[in-house]
Design a protein around this motif. Structure first.
Motif, PDB file in Angstrom:
ATOM      1  N   ASN A 144       0.618  -1.190   0.020  1.00  0.00           N
ATOM      2  CA  ASN A 144       0.141   0.229   0.015  1.00  0.00           C
ATOM      3  C   ASN A 144       0.855   1.161   0.013  1.00  0.00           C
ATOM      4  N   ASP A 461      -1.265  -7.105   3.335  1.00  0.00           N
ATOM      5  CA  ASP A 461      -2.060  -5.804   2.731  1.00  0.00           C
ATOM      6  C   ASP A 461      -2.719  -5.287   3.618  1.00  0.00           C
ATOM      7  N   GLU A 462      -3.459  -6.165   4.813  1.00  0.00           N
ATOM      8  CA  GLU A 462      -4.057  -5.560   5.875  1.00  0.00           C
ATOM      9  C   GLU A 462      -3.527  -4.595   6.686  1.00  0.00           C
ATOM     10  N   SER A 465      -2.983  -1.407   5.073  1.00  0.00           N
ATOM     11  CA  SER A 465      -4.288  -0.498   5.007  1.00  0.00           C
ATOM     12  C   SER A 465      -4.301   0.066   6.394  1.00  0.00           C
ATOM     13  N   GLN A 468      -2.026   3.017   6.865  1.00  0.00           N
ATOM     14  CA  GLN A 468      -2.326   3.931   5.969  1.00  0.00           C
ATOM     15  C   GLN A 468      -3.588   4.969   6.879  1.00  0.00           C
TER      16      GLN A 468
END
Length: 495
Positions: A144, A461-462, A465, A468
């Motif tokens: 990300n 990916d989590e 995320s 972010q």
């Protein structure tokens, strides 16, 4: 102890002395004296040369294992004392601070500051101050647009109070954990710490690499005088002084506010290194110019938190414009957004500046920070929100605000357990209940798949995320347009 056990320890010491001759600058004339100093630690008054060599090792890890195992087997020390004693032995065979300083400035004169820093870092790895093997064991991945690491060597400080306590020094000497008096100090097992002097703003500072750095060549530059952290016009000048001397490094300052990163607020220091962080290459949402300084560009960054970048080849102009922005922010009030700069003597607003050199000249990034709290967010309105505490509860400091997240070591095991639950289609147990939100999102990501690699990628990916979203929590202006209005009120003109 048996003769064979003692001989094995002699062999380990001989290998260490030979290693120091090859890699740590030990003068062969000092070999016997150095070996005898090591023997003096253990009251040994005999020695039989073994001819063992250590120069074939590029890192100290195997030698440390040998010293530890043979010393314990010979009854010279127990397992609890082994780490400190091994450090002390490496400190004995390392150059003294004066030797490191002389070598460093010879390198600067011959090849420049960046080369000298390279050699100092290599030395710090070889004398076991920088624990590179530990750093390389930390999980690290890009996702990300961020870099995420799990630092298994770093303790987790869930509040600014525990961070401060974790970096306190008992007894008052040295005054704190980063004072220059730590160099060689047994009380903090700093036998192998070596620093080099740096002049910033015509005042003496010093540089040291971090033993458990967040990236290769990560370190801090510290004021020789023990005085509290603060961010002012002089901060910009000193940061510029640093990159003039070491142009391949970035350097930055935490905001000097509790709860916004920076656990040693009692001693002025900056951190940086030879690394390009994600924010350094972030795009520009809007560019502005300054009528007073036509050679300066101010950019609103297309980034998750509130950050601007001041760009110019003129360092005096960089300093002036950066100070104008800092002064504007620390006096800015917006009750609707919950931004109050101060209440009496208590200050809530500051900035985290970072400077690096590029082909455009100096680039000074300025992140707006606030540590104001509320009834809803007692840890901080612009802090990671409680729904993300399972992943990150610590303050978001300078490095993380720029996109390199350092997550707590406990996650290594917890996320592995969550991966197994997903693979076996199991429910979340009570002991992991704080991960309920993350677990629900992961179930959506993996769907019906039980493929281990897909689950592992979903977890990465989590994490990206969530990180972010944490950065967005720290943004004082949630919309770039608000940042634009703020800058226009200071006299900057959008292009």
């Amino acid at each position: 102890m048996s003769d064979s056990e003692l001989t094995a320890f002699y062999r380990a010491v001989d290998a260490l002395v030979d290693y120091a001759d090859a890699h740590l600058g030990l003068d062969p004339t000092d070999a016997d004296w150095t070996r005898n100093r090591i023997f003096g630690l253990f009251g040994l008054n005999s020695y039989r040369p073994t001819g063992a060599t250590g120069r074939e090792h590029e890192r100290p890890d195997a030698l440390i294992t040998q010293l530890r195992e043979t010393g314990i087997a010979a009854g010279l020390f127990d397992a609890d004392d082994a780490p400190s004693l091994c450090d002390q032995m490496f400190g004995i065979v390392s150059l003294p601070p004066s030797g490191i300083k002389n070598r460093f400035f010879d390198d600067v004169a011959a090849h420049g500051g960046s080369y000298a820093m390279d050699r100092l870092y290599d030395y710090s790895v070889k004398n076991n101050y920088v624990r590179l093997s530990v750093l390389e064991e930390n999980p690290r991945f890009e996702t990300n647009g961020l870099v995420v690491t799990i630092n298994k060597a770093k303790p987790e400080f869930k509040s600014s109070a525990t961070a401060k306590a974790g970096n306190a020094v008992a007894g008052g000497y040295p005054q704190c954990s980063i004072c220059h008096e730590n160099e060689g100090f047994a009380g903090r097992a700093k036998f192998t710490l070596r620093t080099i002097p740096v002049t910033l703003g015509d005042r003496p500072w010093f540089w040291q690499f971090s033993p458990y750095g967040y990236f290769h060549e990560h370190g801090i530059v510290v004021n020789q005088e023990h005085k509290p952290m603060h961010v002012s016009r002089g901060t910009f000048r000193r940061l510029l002084d640093f990159v003039d001397q070491f142009p391949e490094f970035f350097i930055g300052s935490n905001a000097a506010l509790a709860g916004t990163g920076g656990s040693v607020l009692g001693h002025d220091h900056y951190q940086g290194g030879r690394k390009t962080l994600p924010m350094h290459t972030a795009g520009t949402w809007k560019s502005l110019r300054c009528p007073d300084f036509p050679n300066v560009t101010v950019e609103i960054l297309d980034w998750h938190n509130t950050a601007v970048r001041v760009v110019s080849t003129d360092r005096d102009a960089i300093e002036e414009v950066s100070e104008r922005i800092r002064d504007g922010w620390v006096n800015y009030r917006n009750d609707e957004l919950g931004i109050i700069p101060r209440d009496g003597d208590q200050v809530f607003s500051s900035v985290s500046p970072t400077v690096l050199m590029t082909d455009r000249g100096y680039e000074m990034s300025i992140i707006f920070r606030s540590n104001i709290t509320s009834e809803k967010y007692p840890e901080g309105v612009f802090h990671a929100h409680p729904e993300y505490f399972a992943i990150k509860q610590e303050s978001i400091g300078l490095i993380e605000a720029q996109g390199l997240f350092i997550l707590p070591g406990r996650l290594d095991g917890q996320l592995a357990q969550i991966g197994e639950l997903l693979a076996e289609d199991q429910k979340l147990p009570e002991e992991l209940s704080e991960f309920a939100g993350v677990f629900a999102e992961l179930r959506e990501r993996v769907g019906d798949s039980r493929d281990p690699e897909r689950i592992a990628q979903a977890i990465r990916d989590e994490l990206g995320s969530v990180c972010q979203r944490i950065l967005r929590n720290t943004a004082v202006f949630k919309e770039h347009s608000t940042t634009l209005s703020f800058l226009e009120d200071l006299g900057f003109i959008a292009e």
